[in-house]
Design an enzyme around this catalytic site. Sequence first.
Site, mmCIF file in Angstrom:
data_model
loop_
_atom_site.group_PDB
_atom_site.id
_atom_site.type_symbol
_atom_site.label_atom_id
_atom_site.label_comp_id
_atom_site.label_asym_id
_atom_site.label_seq_id
_atom_site.Cartn_x
_atom_site.Cartn_y
_atom_site.Cartn_z
ATOM 1 N N ARG A 249 15.354 10.194 70.975
ATOM 2 C CA ARG A 249 14.009 10.678 70.948
ATOM 3 C C ARG A 249 13.924 12.199 71.046
ATOM 4 N NH1 ARG A 249 11.444 10.144 75.212
ATOM 5 N NH2 ARG A 249 12.457 7.891 75.998
ATOM 6 N N LYS B 102 5.257 11.506 51.127
ATOM 7 C CA LYS B 102 4.686 11.694 49.957
ATOM 8 C C LYS B 102 5.578 12.268 48.926
ATOM 9 C CE LYS B 102 0.962 9.579 51.867
ATOM 10 N NZ LYS B 102 0.135 10.376 52.390
ATOM 11 N N ASP C 151 -2.927 20.998 56.198
ATOM 12 C CA ASP C 151 -2.192 19.888 55.557
ATOM 13 C C ASP C 151 -1.926 20.183 54.202
ATOM 14 O OD1 ASP C 151 -1.467 17.275 54.717
ATOM 15 O OD2 ASP C 151 -2.777 16.417 56.061
ATOM 16 N N TYR D 230 -8.151 14.475 55.147
ATOM 17 C CA TYR D 230 -7.314 13.143 55.127
ATOM 18 C C TYR D 230 -8.068 12.147 55.929
ATOM 19 C CZ TYR D 230 -3.708 9.501 54.976
ATOM 20 O OH TYR D 230 -2.933 8.569 54.957
HETATM 21 C C1 LIG Z 1 -0.723 10.213 53.568
HETATM 22 C C2 LIG Z 1 -1.021 11.515 54.067
HETATM 23 C C3 LIG Z 1 -0.858 11.682 55.401
HETATM 24 C C4 LIG Z 1 -0.350 10.861 56.574
HETATM 25 O O1 LIG Z 1 0.798 10.801 56.198
HETATM 26 P P1 LIG Z 1 1.551 9.200 56.804
HETATM 27 O O2 LIG Z 1 2.777 9.521 56.429
HETATM 28 O O3 LIG Z 1 0.971 8.287 55.797
HETATM 29 O O4 LIG Z 1 1.270 9.053 57.943
HETATM 30 C C5 LIG Z 1 -1.756 12.807 55.956
HETATM 31 N N1 LIG Z 1 -2.479 13.819 55.087
HETATM 32 C C6 LIG Z 1 -2.347 13.664 53.725
HETATM 33 C C7 LIG Z 1 -3.041 14.443 53.075
HETATM 34 C C8 LIG Z 1 -1.843 12.529 53.193
HETATM 35 O O5 LIG Z 1 -2.031 12.036 51.907
#
Ligand SMILES: *Cc1c(COP(=O)(O)O)cnc(C)c1O
Length: 389
Positions: free
Chosen positions: A54, A203, A178, A106
């Site tokens: 962890r 992603k 982000d 988001y």
């Molecule tokens: C998908 C996404 C997230 C969250 O990510 P997860 O891995 O699904 O928790 C945060 N910000 C953006 C812009 C995203 O596309």
Amino acid sequence: MALEKPKRHQVPGLNTRAIHHGESFAPDTGTVMPPIFPSSTFSHGNPNGFDYTRSGNPNFRILESVLASVEECQYSTVFGSGVSAITAVASTLRAGDLVLCEENLYGCTVRLFEQVLAKFGVRTEWLDFTDQSAHKTLADRQPAMVWLESPTNPLLKVIDLQKICDVANDKRIPVVVDNTFATALLQRPLKLGATLSLTSTTKYINGHSDALGGAICTDSTEWEKRMKFAQKSLGLHPSPFDCWLITRGIKTLPLRLERQVDNAAAFADNLAKHPAVAWVRYPFRSDHPQYHLAKKQMRAGGAIVTASLKSSQQETYSMCKGLRYFTMAESLGGVESLVCHPATMTHASVSPAVRARLGIDDCLIRFSIGCENLSDLIGDIDTALNQLQ
Ligand SMILES: *Cc1c(COP(=O)(O)O)cnc(C)c1O
């Protein structure tokens, strides 16, 4: 994206850094790929200082080192998902703190602030950061943090990161960006003045739609400590196997993204010519509202294309369902193309009034463009659009 010329005695190029990760933590095996270290615990006093997964694991460390190398920064901390990374940053806030947020963040970030952090006394104010008045609000309000995202989801609004970071840095206000949609390959928030660059590695970074992960990159030693503390104290760590998958995925990130970006730019132009399409949004098209800023801030326009159809909600939904090479699904960034109908999917829980204010109409569709042959993707969408008419 132009290939860089290799030069002796210099930092290796991006493609090389994405592929060569250094430490495998198994030096006497000659292994080319690092092993997966599923061990939950480690013998006390080992030379690398691991104790309990962890709070650190060889697979976390390998991924953290490649992510920092690709982002060209000092530190990276990996988490179990993008939302875990968001939670880690948000957990540093105190009751009474004000966070100035871009209004088009988001959805899960919005939900976390409004439904969880609000209970702990964290306040938020939502601004359109493309509006100049947001800069003045930022200078006047003295928030504890600024939270940005660019390009935004699903309208691909592009925000002037450098300008906002300049105002915030003057007042020592930390800025979170982000960067999931652009990735460090197309946009470098830390170089533009951000304190933290946040990415959902689920992603583009992983790129194969088979693992969840998140990461925070920073040059601040103080923030690095806070992120490592959050990783272990809030239980936000990833699994070693997911880190291994993402480490494998990142090797082809430059290659994949190059194809995806080329496909997306051509796909957007083709879409804009179709009579069934009302409008198309893509950062590197000259009809994008922040086209010049996008050209300045990003190395390429990304691989998300948004469009609105001259149709009804029901017809739009059916058209998306009927596509052959675009699976109708949430998420984005994988080698396989996806299509999303925000009004009935990602933004279904958002009230129609708010959707209208954000510009998300019933016939809006968001494409995540993959690595398939462009002709197949264009053929697929053109056939479906022709049937609409
Ligand atoms: C998908 C996404 C997230 C969250 O990510 P997860 O891995 O699904 O928790 C945060 N910000 C953006 C812009 C995203 O596309």
